[in-house]
Scaffold this active site. Structure first.
Site, PDB file in Angstrom:
ATOM      1  N   LYS A  69      18.255  -3.135   2.084  1.00  0.00           N
ATOM      2  CA  LYS A  69      18.680  -1.738   2.218  1.00  0.00           C
ATOM      3  C   LYS A  69      18.923  -1.326   3.669  1.00  0.00           C
ATOM      4  O   LYS A  69      19.854  -0.592   3.971  1.00  0.00           O
ATOM      5  CB  LYS A  69      17.648  -0.795   1.583  1.00  0.00           C
ATOM      6  CG  LYS A  69      17.575  -0.875   0.069  1.00  0.00           C
ATOM      7  CD  LYS A  69      16.591   0.137  -0.475  1.00  0.00           C
ATOM      8  CE  LYS A  69      16.487   0.036  -1.988  1.00  0.00           C
ATOM      9  NZ  LYS A  69      15.684   1.093  -2.582  1.00  0.00           N
ATOM     10  N   ASP A 105      18.043   7.154  -3.851  1.00  0.00           N
ATOM     11  CA  ASP A 105      16.633   7.084  -4.283  1.00  0.00           C
ATOM     12  C   ASP A 105      16.004   8.482  -4.340  1.00  0.00           C
ATOM     13  O   ASP A 105      15.282   8.811  -5.287  1.00  0.00           O
ATOM     14  CB  ASP A 105      15.817   6.187  -3.347  1.00  0.00           C
ATOM     15  CG  ASP A 105      16.130   4.706  -3.554  1.00  0.00           C
ATOM     16  OD1 ASP A 105      16.541   4.346  -4.678  1.00  0.00           O
ATOM     17  OD2 ASP A 105      15.961   3.919  -2.604  1.00  0.00           O
ATOM     18  N   GLY A 133       5.801   3.769   3.425  1.00  0.00           N
ATOM     19  CA  GLY A 133       6.807   2.699   3.554  1.00  0.00           C
ATOM     20  C   GLY A 133       8.205   3.234   3.295  1.00  0.00           C
ATOM     21  O   GLY A 133       8.467   4.437   3.410  1.00  0.00           O
ATOM     22  N   GLY A 134       9.110   2.316   2.910  1.00  0.00           N
ATOM     23  CA  GLY A 134      10.509   2.693   2.698  1.00  0.00           C
ATOM     24  C   GLY A 134      10.670   3.706   1.567  1.00  0.00           C
ATOM     25  O   GLY A 134      11.417   4.680   1.693  1.00  0.00           O
ATOM     26  N   TYR A 222       6.658   1.709 -12.325  1.00  0.00           N
ATOM     27  CA  TYR A 222       6.936   1.901 -13.763  1.00  0.00           C
ATOM     28  C   TYR A 222       6.589   0.670 -14.590  1.00  0.00           C
ATOM     29  O   TYR A 222       6.909   0.594 -15.771  1.00  0.00           O
ATOM     30  CB  TYR A 222       8.393   2.335 -13.998  1.00  0.00           C
ATOM     31  CG  TYR A 222       9.412   1.393 -13.420  1.00  0.00           C
ATOM     32  CD1 TYR A 222       9.899   1.587 -12.137  1.00  0.00           C
ATOM     33  CD2 TYR A 222       9.864   0.296 -14.148  1.00  0.00           C
ATOM     34  CE1 TYR A 222      10.822   0.721 -11.591  1.00  0.00           C
ATOM     35  CE2 TYR A 222      10.786  -0.579 -13.604  1.00  0.00           C
ATOM     36  CZ  TYR A 222      11.259  -0.355 -12.328  1.00  0.00           C
ATOM     37  OH  TYR A 222      12.163  -1.226 -11.788  1.00  0.00           O
TER      38      TYR A 222
HETATM   39  P1  ATR Z   1       8.218   0.197  -0.124  1.00  0.00           P
HETATM   40  O1  ATR Z   1       9.580  -0.043   0.465  1.00  0.00           O
HETATM   41  O2  ATR Z   1       8.136  -0.132  -1.595  1.00  0.00           O
HETATM   42  O3  ATR Z   1       7.698   1.559   0.185  1.00  0.00           O
HETATM   43  P2  ATR Z   1       6.651  -0.948   1.993  1.00  0.00           P
HETATM   44  O4  ATR Z   1       7.613  -0.391   2.968  1.00  0.00           O
HETATM   45  O5  ATR Z   1       6.182  -2.348   2.181  1.00  0.00           O
HETATM   46  O6  ATR Z   1       7.241  -0.897   0.529  1.00  0.00           O
HETATM   47  O7  ATR Z   1       5.383   0.037   1.918  1.00  0.00           O
HETATM   48  C1  ATR Z   1       4.286  -0.232   1.121  1.00  0.00           C
HETATM   49  C2  ATR Z   1       3.334   0.982   1.147  1.00  0.00           C
HETATM   50  O8  ATR Z   1       2.301   0.733   0.176  1.00  0.00           O
HETATM   51  C3  ATR Z   1       2.647   1.186   2.476  1.00  0.00           C
HETATM   52  O9  ATR Z   1       2.389   2.576   2.641  1.00  0.00           O
HETATM   53  C4  ATR Z   1       1.341   0.419   2.273  1.00  0.00           C
HETATM   54  O10 ATR Z   1       0.275   0.822   3.113  1.00  0.00           O
HETATM   55  P3  ATR Z   1       0.119   0.185   4.611  1.00  0.00           P
HETATM   56  O11 ATR Z   1       1.192   0.864   5.431  1.00  0.00           O
HETATM   57  O12 ATR Z   1      -1.236   0.550   5.021  1.00  0.00           O
HETATM   58  O13 ATR Z   1       0.339  -1.284   4.456  1.00  0.00           O
HETATM   59  C5  ATR Z   1       1.037   0.776   0.853  1.00  0.00           C
HETATM   60  N1  ATR Z   1       0.134  -0.186   0.193  1.00  0.00           N
HETATM   61  C6  ATR Z   1       0.439  -1.430  -0.244  1.00  0.00           C
HETATM   62  N2  ATR Z   1      -0.638  -2.000  -0.824  1.00  0.00           N
HETATM   63  C7  ATR Z   1      -1.651  -1.082  -0.748  1.00  0.00           C
HETATM   64  C8  ATR Z   1      -3.001  -1.058  -1.186  1.00  0.00           C
HETATM   65  N3  ATR Z   1      -3.557  -2.106  -1.825  1.00  0.00           N
HETATM   66  N4  ATR Z   1      -3.742   0.055  -0.960  1.00  0.00           N
HETATM   67  C9  ATR Z   1      -3.191   1.119  -0.336  1.00  0.00           C
HETATM   68  N5  ATR Z   1      -1.909   1.168   0.092  1.00  0.00           N
HETATM   69  C10 ATR Z   1      -1.152   0.077  -0.117  1.00  0.00           C
END
Ligand code: ATR
Length: 281
Positions: A69, A105, A133-134, A222
């Site tokens: 993306k 989105d 995150g994204g 989902y």
């Molecule tokens: P996406 O594009 O799907 O948002 P991403 O950019 O990798 O994916 O972001 C993942 C998000 O899920 C982040 O906010 C991450 O927290 P961190 O920034 O601390 O890594 C959060 N996340 C992933 N696994 C997690 C977990 N087990 N507990 C809490 N937050 C989690």
């Protein structure tokens, strides 16, 4: 000579898991349109050739999913301003020889809530978003288009929440996920944008007792449809909105650009995708 049937698809790596072909094929059948929608696996090293790949394949456009993306946002000839602010696109189409990009989105997120929890966005309400995150970025941007009083961004890594809050301005505040229990008492809507709960894995270590009785809880996960977070919320009698509708609604604008008809998100489309999720999720 007649024009060839429009060809579109979804670009990702990997892309086998994508439900987008199921959604677009359903609409193509429903409208009885000639056209196709395919999976387009493109390795990260090859994404710089995006425009040529689409042009040479005779594509009218495509969706973009992980991990492309952000790269696609840099490769288009024109980008919709909200997508430029996010630095990420999920929908591409050609206008003449120009490759155009947008991000649907946030639209999908709002349309899902509008459909399944009408009246959720009363003026002056407060949101709590879990994750930074994204997906979180697109959702915060969308929320800020409505008349919100404040958006709390809570993340395991607080620095990322702080960076997002700074980027999106004064209506946003940042906190640590570990402080959720107290901050939740301010929320009219709670949104999970993290992968917690996906495939039933992981859970939040805070309860939802602090949420107001009229609060809405929504999850972008989902698979499963009813995540642990939504189960807890439903147990408290709160309004719950699952993440499938966001996936369905974000697909609509691309379909209209490529195939010229405005599709609807119906219960029968939802059932169609749910049957597939039941088989493979
Ligand atoms: P996406 O594009 O799907 O948002 P991403 O950019 O990798 O994916 O972001 C993942 C998000 O899920 C982040 O906010 C991450 O927290 P961190 O920034 O601390 O890594 C959060 N996340 C992933 N696994 C997690 C977990 N087990 N507990 C809490 N937050 C989690």
């Amino acid at each position: 000579m007649t024009d060839p049937a429009p060809r579109a698809g979804v670009i990702g790596w990997p892309v086998d898991h994508s439900r987008s072909p199921l959604i677009h094929s359903y609409w193509l059948d429903q409208f009885d349109l000639a056209g196709s929608y395919e999976r387009l696996p493109i390795e990260p090293d090859a994404i710089s050739d995006l425009k040529h790949i689409l042009r040479d394949g005779g594509f009218v456009g495509a969706n973009v999913t992980l991990p492309h993306k952000e790269s696609a946002a840099d490769l288009v000839d024109w980008i919709d301003p909200p997508a430029a602010e996010l630095g990420a696109v999920n929908t591409l189409w050609f206008e003449g020889d120009r490759l155009m990009g947008a991000n649907t989105d946030g639209y999908g997120f709002l349309a899902n809530l509008d459909e399944r929890a009408p009246g959720w966005d009363r003026p002056g309400i407060k949101a709590v978003v879990l994750g930074a995150g994204g997906a979180s970025r697109a959702i915060i941007q969308a929320l800020l288009h409505r008349d919100f009083d404040s958006v709390w961004i809570l993340n395991r890594t607080i620095e990322k929440a702080e960076a997002l809050a700074e980027r999106f301005g004064r209506r946003c505040r940042a906190g640590a996920l570990s402080d959720a229990a107290t901050i939740l008492s301010e929320a009219d809507i709670l949104v999970n944008t993290t992968a917690v709960g996906m495939k039933g894995e992981g859970s939040f270590d805070f309860g939802l007792d602090g949420l107001r009785s009229g609060a809405v809880v929504t999850d972008i996960v989902y698979t499963p449809l009813e995540t642990g977070l939504l189960q807890t919320a439903r147990g408290r009698g709160l309004t719950c909105v699952d993440g499938l509708g966001m996936l369905l609604h974000q697909a609509g604008p691309g379909f209209e650009k490529w195939f010229g008809r405005r599709p609807e998100v119906t219960e029968s489309l939802r059932d169609h995708v749910l049957k597939d999720l039941g088989r493979t999720a």
